[in-house]
Design a protein around this motif. Sequence first.
Motif, short mmCIF file in Angstrom:
data_model
loop_
_atom_site.label_atom_id
_atom_site.label_comp_id
_atom_site.label_asym_id
_atom_site.label_seq_id
_atom_site.Cartn_x
_atom_site.Cartn_y
_atom_site.Cartn_z
N VAL A 285 0.73 -1.35 -0.03
CA VAL A 285 -0.10 -0.01 -0.09
C VAL A 285 0.90 1.07 -0.06
O VAL A 285 1.37 1.61 1.01
N GLY A 286 1.06 1.93 -1.43
CA GLY A 286 2.18 2.93 -1.35
C GLY A 286 3.65 2.32 -1.20
O GLY A 286 3.98 1.44 -1.84
N ASN A 287 3.96 2.90 -0.19
CA ASN A 287 5.52 2.54 0.23
C ASN A 287 5.46 1.78 1.33
O ASN A 287 6.66 1.25 1.80
N LEU A 288 4.30 1.13 1.99
CA LEU A 288 4.12 0.18 2.75
C LEU A 288 3.98 -1.11 2.63
O LEU A 288 3.22 -1.35 1.47
N THR A 289 4.30 -2.06 3.35
CA THR A 289 3.94 -3.45 2.87
C THR A 289 3.48 -4.10 4.56
O THR A 289 4.13 -4.58 5.31
N PRO A 290 2.05 -3.78 4.65
CA PRO A 290 1.58 -4.08 5.94
C PRO A 290 1.53 -5.81 6.13
O PRO A 290 1.68 -6.53 5.25
N THR A 291 1.69 -6.02 7.34
CA THR A 291 1.67 -7.35 7.91
C THR A 291 0.71 -7.93 8.85
O THR A 291 0.62 -7.04 9.78
N LEU A 292 0.54 -8.98 9.12
CA LEU A 292 -0.31 -9.71 10.12
C LEU A 292 0.69 -10.65 10.78
O LEU A 292 0.82 -11.54 10.22
N TYR A 327 7.94 -6.43 15.54
CA TYR A 327 8.10 -5.25 15.13
C TYR A 327 7.83 -4.25 16.11
O TYR A 327 7.43 -4.33 17.13
N THR A 328 8.68 -3.00 16.16
CA THR A 328 8.57 -2.21 17.01
C THR A 328 7.06 -1.67 17.26
O THR A 328 6.04 -1.80 16.13
N VAL A 329 6.62 -1.21 18.57
CA VAL A 329 5.37 -0.69 18.69
C VAL A 329 5.07 0.41 17.90
O VAL A 329 3.71 0.77 17.81
N ASP A 330 6.06 1.17 17.66
CA ASP A 330 5.34 2.41 16.54
C ASP A 330 5.15 2.15 15.15
O ASP A 330 4.99 3.00 14.65
N ASP A 331 5.30 1.04 14.80
CA ASP A 331 5.12 0.35 13.56
C ASP A 331 3.62 0.03 13.29
O ASP A 331 3.19 -1.01 13.77
N ARG A 332 2.86 1.12 12.98
CA ARG A 332 1.43 0.58 13.00
C ARG A 332 1.04 0.07 11.72
O ARG A 332 -0.29 -0.28 11.50
N SER A 333 1.90 -0.32 10.95
CA SER A 333 1.47 -1.14 9.66
C SER A 333 1.59 -2.50 9.92
O SER A 333 1.01 -3.34 8.91
N ARG A 411 1.24 -2.41 20.64
CA ARG A 411 1.13 -2.82 19.41
C ARG A 411 -0.31 -2.96 19.17
O ARG A 411 -1.33 -3.28 19.98
N ASN A 412 -0.76 -2.58 17.83
CA ASN A 412 -2.11 -2.78 17.68
C ASN A 412 -2.35 -4.20 17.16
O ASN A 412 -1.69 -4.98 16.73
N GLY A 413 -3.43 -4.66 18.00
CA GLY A 413 -3.85 -6.41 17.84
C GLY A 413 -5.19 -6.36 18.52
O GLY A 413 -6.11 -5.71 18.85
N LEU A 414 -5.26 -7.69 18.56
CA LEU A 414 -6.61 -8.58 19.18
C LEU A 414 -6.10 -9.87 19.55
O LEU A 414 -5.18 -10.33 19.21
N ILE A 415 -6.89 -10.13 20.71
CA ILE A 415 -6.59 -11.30 21.61
C ILE A 415 -8.00 -12.16 21.34
O ILE A 415 -9.01 -11.68 21.72
N LEU A 416 -7.87 -13.29 21.06
CA LEU A 416 -9.04 -14.20 20.80
C LEU A 416 -8.52 -15.64 21.74
O LEU A 416 -7.48 -16.34 21.63
N THR A 417 -9.66 -15.82 22.61
CA THR A 417 -9.54 -17.01 23.57
C THR A 417 -10.66 -17.87 23.59
O THR A 417 -11.68 -17.42 23.04
N GLY A 418 -10.64 -19.07 24.25
CA GLY A 418 -11.72 -19.81 24.27
C GLY A 418 -11.87 -20.28 25.77
O GLY A 418 -11.80 -19.37 26.59
N HIS A 419 -12.15 -21.60 26.13
CA HIS A 419 -12.13 -22.10 27.51
C HIS A 419 -13.61 -21.84 28.27
O HIS A 419 -14.11 -22.65 28.89
N ASP A 502 -6.47 -0.11 6.65
CA ASP A 502 -7.02 1.29 6.23
C ASP A 502 -5.91 2.20 5.93
O ASP A 502 -5.02 2.62 6.57
N ALA A 503 -5.85 2.56 4.52
CA ALA A 503 -4.78 3.23 4.06
C ALA A 503 -4.91 4.60 4.35
O ALA A 503 -3.86 5.33 4.17
N THR A 504 -5.88 5.17 4.67
CA THR A 504 -6.08 6.56 5.19
C THR A 504 -5.51 7.01 6.45
O THR A 504 -4.96 7.83 6.78
N THR A 505 -5.35 5.78 7.38
CA THR A 505 -5.03 6.09 8.71
C THR A 505 -3.54 5.17 8.82
O THR A 505 -2.72 5.26 9.74
#
Length: 566
Positions: A285-292, A327-333, A411-419, A502-505
């Motif tokens: 996305v532009g000059n970014l390569t976002p990763t999950l 990645y570092t916490v300031d890497d929002r991509s 870091r930007n993220g989400l936690i999914l759990t069960g149990h 989101d390319a805008t943010t």
Amino acid sequence: MSLRRLLSRLLLGLLPLAVTTTVYLYLYPVFSGCAYPLPFDNPKTSQSTSAFFHTLKQHLTPQSTFNQDPAIVRLLVLADPQLEGDSSLPRPENELGARLQKYWNDTLESVNNTPFLANLDAWKTISAALRSLVAQDIPRAFAAQRKRLDLLGNDYYLAHIYRTLHWWTRPTHVTVLGDLIGSQWVTDEEFRRRGDRYWQRVFKGGERIDDTITRTGKEDYVEVAGVESDKELLPSSPSWAHRIINIVGNHDVGYSGDASERRISRFEKVFGRANWDIRLHHPPVGNLTPTLHLINLNSLTLDGPAYSQDIQSQGYAYINSLLDRSYTVDDRSTFTLLLTHLPLHKPDGVCTDGPYFTYFEKDDESSKERYKAGGLREQNHLSEHVSSNGVLQGIFGMSGDETAPEGGRGRNGLILTGHDHTGCDVVHSIQKKPPSLAENNEDAPPDEANDDQPAWTWNTTRYNPNAQNHDQSFSPSIREITLRSMMGEYGGNAGLLSLWFDATTSEWKYAMTMCPAGVQHIWWAVHVIDLITLVVGILYALVWVLGYFGSKLPSKRLVAADKKMK
């Protein structure tokens, strides 16, 4: 009323009911409006209707350019199927056939060389056998057959959820958040049988993720996964849609106090590795390569005392390796998606389950040595220490220290759990401590004992989509969704998670919705109605055929009259 007329009326009433309920059952995601959420700017605005029509158009016009999904990652989330097996059935020596053989052998032994009719011991043996047969063996045999039917139906009920949602929603990834089977105490043979049912019946068509993809210790898993090209690991790759990301649960290997190398090894052989992570690359996305950054964490061995210190050390070593690779916490991509079984620590009353820990009181007295005195036997949550230091501060880099990078936002993220079978949706955030009296009183002596105490603490609250403080741009926070079980008594629940960049943010965003199938009694009732309708239909067809051909045969009177005339 003739039998044909009776069957006709029954069929007239049953057939519309059977067709209607069957169509609803096999298209329940359609009637329920289930669909992956679409990207939207305002999280307070529901777009369930547009998401549903988007999914519908995918099926009606599969070749249309409209079918380019705005959410590049669509994760089907399931939890706690807990397949039962022989542990809920009679032991082999208590099966009806084995009991009959035992009674026969006992009778032969009591007869010996004495004539049968004069042998009182033989009559007593037969009498006792008959009483046991009527009072215990036959009822137990009926109960066992009912349980076998129940296990078979439960497998196909769970398979119905996976198959129907996979067809309708078209996920890019699928995960099951632990407790794949119902007991860690089963034999290796029974574990293998339940594994076969899991792959060949419940998740038929699903694939175990190959170890070449999940191997650890490398900087970038996309480049060293051992596949033909990096494109196979893109989130939108079709190959991932049929791979099942299995999370290890306590009913699969046990808690820390009884999780042995053997149990973890047999789990990994059948279902895949217990600790692994992978970084999936988004198209540029532009000059970014976002990763999950997808993390599969075995959280069961992190608390203690542990049965195996080596296994526990490996768990902490794995978390430390995650910190080195992240990645570092300031890497929002980049977006960190943590999948694990045990929920994080929460105060009592936030969710159905509160903090709970028990420990083994004595060593295992059997020859198997499955646990030791003092070992961790059971827990509802991770301990507060592991939750805060290992996960929130460790993996996600969150902190109440405003001098930390990004103000401790993490870091930007989400936690999914069960149990927790009933499910829960919470937000872990930072809460500033109020200033102490000593700080407000200039004449008060300094409290040196509190010099090392942080001026903040962790706070856990129920998720409220309308609350501003749940947005990480306002305060350090992370959302944890504990998924409700897919078992029938909990409504056959499933989660639909959409992830997009989101390319805008220049940040990843997500939205999640639930799609319950309904209790298993609905599945049973529909198929019982279908079976009754089928039987009535066959009987009606037979009666009609017999009546039709019977009317073509000459009657006895006509035959007799014909013979007299001749």
